[in-house]
Scaffold this motif. Structure first.
Motif, PDB file in Angstrom:
ATOM      1  N   LEU A   1      -3.997 -10.869 -28.798  1.00 38.97           N
ATOM      2  CA  LEU A   1      -4.363 -10.131 -30.007  1.00 38.97           C
ATOM      3  C   LEU A   1      -4.235  -8.632 -29.807  1.00 38.97           C
ATOM      4  O   LEU A   1      -3.637  -7.932 -30.619  1.00 38.97           O
ATOM      5  CB  LEU A   1      -5.817 -10.440 -30.398  1.00 38.97           C
ATOM      6  N   VAL A   2      -4.813  -8.135 -28.732  1.00 33.14           N
ATOM      7  CA  VAL A   2      -4.856  -6.695 -28.498  1.00 33.14           C
ATOM      8  C   VAL A   2      -3.494  -6.144 -28.089  1.00 33.14           C
ATOM      9  O   VAL A   2      -3.077  -5.096 -28.577  1.00 33.14           O
ATOM     10  CB  VAL A   2      -5.930  -6.353 -27.442  1.00 33.14           C
TER      11      VAL A   2
ATOM     12  N   ASN B   1      -1.707  -6.572 -32.266  1.00 34.16           N
ATOM     13  CA  ASN B   1      -2.044  -5.244 -32.788  1.00 34.16           C
ATOM     14  C   ASN B   1      -0.853  -4.289 -32.850  1.00 34.16           C
ATOM     15  O   ASN B   1      -0.622  -3.688 -33.899  1.00 34.16           O
ATOM     16  CB  ASN B   1      -3.185  -4.613 -31.986  1.00 34.16           C
TER      17      ASN B   1
ATOM     18  N   TYR C   1       0.512  -2.935 -36.369  1.00 29.81           N
ATOM     19  CA  TYR C   1       0.476  -1.489 -36.597  1.00 29.81           C
ATOM     20  C   TYR C   1       1.867  -0.979 -36.980  1.00 29.81           C
ATOM     21  O   TYR C   1       2.017  -0.180 -37.904  1.00 29.81           O
ATOM     22  CB  TYR C   1      -0.037  -0.789 -35.343  1.00 29.81           C
TER      23      TYR C   1
ATOM     24  N   ARG D   1      -3.354  -0.986 -40.758  1.00 26.02           N
ATOM     25  CA  ARG D   1      -4.237  -0.035 -40.080  1.00 26.02           C
ATOM     26  C   ARG D   1      -5.670  -0.526 -40.005  1.00 26.02           C
ATOM     27  O   ARG D   1      -6.460  -0.030 -39.233  1.00 26.02           O
ATOM     28  CB  ARG D   1      -4.231   1.333 -40.794  1.00 26.02           C
TER      29      ARG D   1
ATOM     30  N   TYR E   1     -12.957  -7.868 -29.552  1.00 26.47           N
ATOM     31  CA  TYR E   1     -11.708  -7.488 -30.202  1.00 26.47           C
ATOM     32  C   TYR E   1     -11.808  -6.091 -30.815  1.00 26.47           C
ATOM     33  O   TYR E   1     -10.921  -5.257 -30.648  1.00 26.47           O
ATOM     34  CB  TYR E   1     -11.327  -8.521 -31.272  1.00 26.47           C
TER      35      TYR E   1
ATOM     36  N   SER F   1      -9.555  -3.050 -29.535  1.00 29.20           N
ATOM     37  CA  SER F   1      -8.579  -2.563 -30.510  1.00 29.20           C
ATOM     38  C   SER F   1      -8.741  -1.072 -30.760  1.00 29.20           C
ATOM     39  O   SER F   1      -7.757  -0.345 -30.897  1.00 29.20           O
ATOM     40  CB  SER F   1      -8.727  -3.316 -31.836  1.00 29.20           C
ATOM     41  N   GLU F   2      -9.965  -0.613 -30.848  1.00 30.81           N
ATOM     42  CA  GLU F   2     -10.230   0.807 -31.094  1.00 30.81           C
ATOM     43  C   GLU F   2      -9.774   1.679 -29.923  1.00 30.81           C
ATOM     44  O   GLU F   2      -9.502   2.856 -30.097  1.00 30.81           O
ATOM     45  CB  GLU F   2     -11.721   1.040 -31.364  1.00 30.81           C
TER      46      GLU F   2
ATOM     47  N   GLU G   1      -7.034   1.270 -28.156  1.00 29.57           N
ATOM     48  CA  GLU G   1      -5.575   1.336 -28.067  1.00 29.57           C
ATOM     49  C   GLU G   1      -5.080   2.633 -28.700  1.00 29.57           C
ATOM     50  O   GLU G   1      -5.077   2.770 -29.919  1.00 29.57           O
ATOM     51  CB  GLU G   1      -4.930   0.135 -28.757  1.00 29.57           C
TER      52      GLU G   1
ATOM     53  N   LEU H   1      -5.895  -0.266 -34.320  1.00 32.17           N
ATOM     54  CA  LEU H   1      -6.151  -1.110 -35.477  1.00 32.17           C
ATOM     55  C   LEU H   1      -7.663  -1.207 -35.664  1.00 32.17           C
ATOM     56  O   LEU H   1      -8.377  -1.677 -34.791  1.00 32.17           O
ATOM     57  CB  LEU H   1      -5.546  -2.496 -35.244  1.00 32.17           C
TER      58      LEU H   1
ATOM     59  N   THR I   1     -11.224  -2.433 -37.306  1.00 31.38           N
ATOM     60  CA  THR I   1     -11.839  -3.626 -37.870  1.00 31.38           C
ATOM     61  C   THR I   1     -13.094  -3.199 -38.599  1.00 31.38           C
ATOM     62  O   THR I   1     -13.934  -2.511 -38.030  1.00 31.38           O
ATOM     63  CB  THR I   1     -12.197  -4.636 -36.764  1.00 31.38           C
TER      64      THR I   1
END
Length: 146
Positions: A77-78, A82, A86, A91, A110, A114-115, A117, A122, A124
């Motif tokens: 996922l990551v 993502n 992206y 976004r 997640y 994700s934050e 990266e 991306l 959430t």
């Protein structure tokens, strides 16, 4: 008709909702690594085929019945999902959170990863209901200029 189903299995569904416009993922049960990636990949391919950074699509995820996410799927996922999402203009993912602790922990992990990266951050955003998640996805697209 504004909804078109593009994936359906016992563990989850994916459909397109033209009113967002976006892809909606609904988890119905635990999914193993292969099942998890298959569902997410279906949603991602649709976004890649129909969205661009200039005309992005939204994503709503109903994870209320989702269980734990296998580690390999979490990494996919990551590090795979993502960046591709992206690149296609996504976004923000509007999420209705899990009812169980395993799904909640998976979602928190997640979100955190994700934050972090830098090249494909991306975001959430959690919403208490599907109606609010839909509205959040629409607002995110409006803010992006769609």
């Amino acid at each position: 008709m504004t909804e078109t189903e593009i994936f359906a299995e016992s563990y989850g569904r994916v459909w397109v909702d033209e009113t967002v416009p976006g892809v909606v993922i609904q988890w119905l049960a635990f999914a193993n690594r292969t099942e998890f990636i298959a569902l997410q990949e279906t949603a991602l391919r649709y976004i890649e085929d129909h969205a661009t950074p200039a005309r992005p699509w939204g994503m709503v995820a109903d994870v209320r019945r989702m269980g734990a996410i296998p580690t390999e799927a979490q990494l996919w996922l990551v590090h795979e999902f993502n960046p591709r999402a992206y690149a296609a203009g996504l976004r923000e993912v509007s999420v209705v959170p899990a009812n169980n602790v395993f799904g909640q922990l998976a979602t928190q992990r997640y979100m955190r990863e994700s934050e972090q990266e830098a090249e494909a951050p991306l975001h959430t955003v959690l919403y208490p209901t599907m109606e609010e998640a839909y509205a959040g996805a629409r607002s995110a697209l409006q803010a992006a200029g769609r």
